[in-house]
Write a protein that holds these residues in place. Structure first.
Motif, mmCIF file in Angstrom:
data_model
loop_
_atom_site.group_PDB
_atom_site.id
_atom_site.type_symbol
_atom_site.label_atom_id
_atom_site.label_comp_id
_atom_site.label_asym_id
_atom_site.label_seq_id
_atom_site.Cartn_x
_atom_site.Cartn_y
_atom_site.Cartn_z
ATOM 1 N N GLU A 142 0.841 -1.212 0.000
ATOM 2 C CA GLU A 142 0.000 0.000 0.000
ATOM 3 C C GLU A 142 0.872 1.257 0.000
ATOM 4 N N SER A 165 -4.827 11.096 6.562
ATOM 5 C CA SER A 165 -5.074 12.123 5.560
ATOM 6 C C SER A 165 -6.273 11.818 4.695
ATOM 7 N N VAL A 207 1.913 11.814 -9.955
ATOM 8 C CA VAL A 207 1.230 13.113 -10.001
ATOM 9 C C VAL A 207 2.251 14.252 -10.021
ATOM 10 N N ARG A 267 -6.638 2.665 3.342
ATOM 11 C CA ARG A 267 -5.932 1.391 3.431
ATOM 12 C C ARG A 267 -6.826 0.293 3.948
ATOM 13 N N ASP A 275 -4.349 5.975 8.784
ATOM 14 C CA ASP A 275 -4.448 6.838 7.612
ATOM 15 C C ASP A 275 -5.131 8.147 7.971
ATOM 16 N N THR A 311 1.990 6.739 -6.697
ATOM 17 C CA THR A 311 0.941 7.650 -7.163
ATOM 18 C C THR A 311 1.377 9.099 -6.974
ATOM 19 N N PHE A 342 -5.953 7.684 -3.756
ATOM 20 C CA PHE A 342 -5.463 7.200 -2.463
ATOM 21 C C PHE A 342 -6.604 6.559 -1.712
ATOM 22 N N VAL A 343 -6.943 5.312 -2.097
ATOM 23 C CA VAL A 343 -8.027 4.610 -1.404
ATOM 24 C C VAL A 343 -7.598 4.374 0.036
ATOM 25 N N ARG A 364 2.469 1.782 -3.338
ATOM 26 C CA ARG A 364 1.519 2.274 -4.319
ATOM 27 C C ARG A 364 1.255 3.770 -4.100
ATOM 28 N N ARG A 365 1.157 4.116 -2.825
ATOM 29 C CA ARG A 365 0.871 5.495 -2.458
ATOM 30 C C ARG A 365 1.984 6.431 -2.953
ATOM 31 N N LEU A 403 -3.681 15.799 -4.842
ATOM 32 C CA LEU A 403 -2.784 16.320 -3.800
ATOM 33 C C LEU A 403 -3.315 17.673 -3.320
ATOM 34 N N MET A 459 2.847 17.103 -12.858
ATOM 35 C CA MET A 459 2.873 18.545 -12.545
ATOM 36 C C MET A 459 4.157 19.187 -13.070
#
Lengths: 247, 164
Positions: free
Chosen positions: A25, B164, A36, B154, B162, A32, B151-152, A28-29, B72, A40
């Motif tokens: 996880e 945020s 992004v 967790r 999590d 991502t 950002f699914v 992946r985060r 973001l 940008m």
């Protein structure tokens, strides 16, 4: 006992799986976020590239315009001097007045010493504030035609010394302009009528469209040896640096 | 209460982001005007003013896109807040020094007699947009943000961590 160790093993395995899952996880985060951020950066880079290309094009155009002599200006010094300065200016623009005040004597001296060739190119940038830029530039061209460049340069200097404020451009009248032309050395009978009637509006329009075609959209625009000169935070600093660059 | 704040956050994102996109896009193709506008504040040395004039429009567009899309969003909102603080300082400083310029906020820029009458309103506008940016930066999540897809939350066990 064996049951207990089995249970332990299961728990350990489950914990390991959870840890691995969490790790995936997190990975992946970050991927991502990285993706992004990359997108940008690409957009910013693209925008900067567009701006720089446009700026280069503008700079080339201005350099080309500054490389020759304009029909709409007055010069001091010899064309063979090692440096060439072109100043696009508007008779109403206060920063032009300040630049004049800070550089006039030095530029005249440097030109006389053969160190620089200066071309002043007045045009109308600010007539939306009042018709003074048109009246003054027209008067300048009348004097240039009738009395020659030396008198026109002196007239140009006097116009800046007696510059009206942007908030009251009408305070300098056409009669004042005639008076200054005479003070500069023009013969009154040669210039008075043409100045009063603002008869060289056409010249002003042509000078203005030449400046606009060169991409000049602010005043003063200073071009030193084909490059826009902007060194300095304030106009006074710019004036100082310009003189330093020529000496 | 929390739910409605998330909607307010969406509105704040769209308004602020929209303003950034317009402000930036108008300047990208006018680099000389953009540089002149920065220079007119008489705060930065010439070469720095040039770099800012060239880079700022692209940055504005990206911050705007990030806010509108909600990518973001908190980071973009934080950056947006910083930029507004800088602009407020810039306008306040020319006002205090008695320099009259077009703020160059949406293209244009440079000397502009009588401009000082616009300063209070320009500062008020930037303060409002600063407040909107701070709200988005402060909220954990706003509605219809792409962040929610990217950002699914967790898996169950880690969900608590999590924030945020």
């Amino acid at each position: 006992m064996s049951d207990k160790s089995k249970a332990n093993a299961r728990a350990e395995k489950a914990a390991a799986e959870r840890a691995a899952q969490a790790k995936r996880e997190a990975r992946r985060r970050w991927l991502t976020i990285g993706g992004v951020a990359l997108a940008m950066a690409l957009i910013i880079g693209g925008a900067i590239t567009i701006s720089l290309l446009q700026k280069n094009k503008n700079d080339d155009k201005l350099a080309a315009a500054a490389s020759g002599r304009s029909d709409y200006g007055v010069t001091i010094g010899e064309e063979s001097a090692p440096h060439k300065v072109v100043i696009y200016e508007d008779f109403l623009c206060p920063y032009c007045g300040e630049l004049e005040k800070q550089t006039r004597e030095d530029l005249a001296q440097l030109a006389a010493d053969g160190k620089v060739f200066v071309e002043y190119r007045p045009f109308d940038l600010l007539s939306q504030l009042g018709d003074y830029p048109i009246r003054a530039t027209s008067a300048f061209s009348v004097v240039l035609d009738a009395s020659g460049p030396a008198v026109a340069k002196k007239f140009h200097d006097l116009l800046y010394e007696n510059q009206p404020s942007e908030s009251d451009p009408g305070s300098v009248t056409n009669d004042d302009l005639v008076e200054r032309a005479v003070e500069a050395g023009a013969k009154e009978s040669d210039v008075a009528d043409a100045i009063r009637n603002v008869s060289n509006k056409d010249w002003v329009a042509k000078a203005t469209s030449e400046a606009k075609a060169a991409g000049v959209n602010g005043t003063p625009t200073i071009i030193l040896d084909g490059k826009v000169f902007t060194d300095g935070r304030t106009i006074d600093e710019q004036a100082e640096n310009l003189i330093a660059a020529l000496d | 209460m929390k739910g409605s704040l998330a909607w307010v956050g969406l509105l704040a994102r769209l308004v602020t982001g929209g303003v950034w996109i317009v402000a930036g896009a108008l300047k990208i193709t006018e680099p000389d005007a953009s540089i002149a506008a920065v220079r007119a504040y008489q705060l930065l040395p010439s070469s720095v003013a040039e770099a800012v004039g060239i880079a700022l429009p692209g940055l504005e567009v990206v911050v705007g896109l990030a806010l509108v899309l909600g990518v973001l969003a908190r980071g973009a909102a934080a950056l947006s807040s910083l930029l507004f603080v800088a602009f407020i300082i810039g306008i306040a400083s020319v006002w205090a020094r008695g320099i009259e310029i077009d703020c160059g906020c949406f293209g244009g820029g440079g000397a502009d007699p009588g401009a000082s009458s616009a300063y209070p309103w320009e500062i008020a506008r930037d303060v409002a947009l600063l407040a909107a940016s701070l709200l988005v930066a402060w909220l954990p999540r706003t509605r219809l943000a792409l962040d929610s897809l990217l950002f699914v939350p967790r898996a169950a066990g880690a969900a608590e961590g999590d924030g945020s």
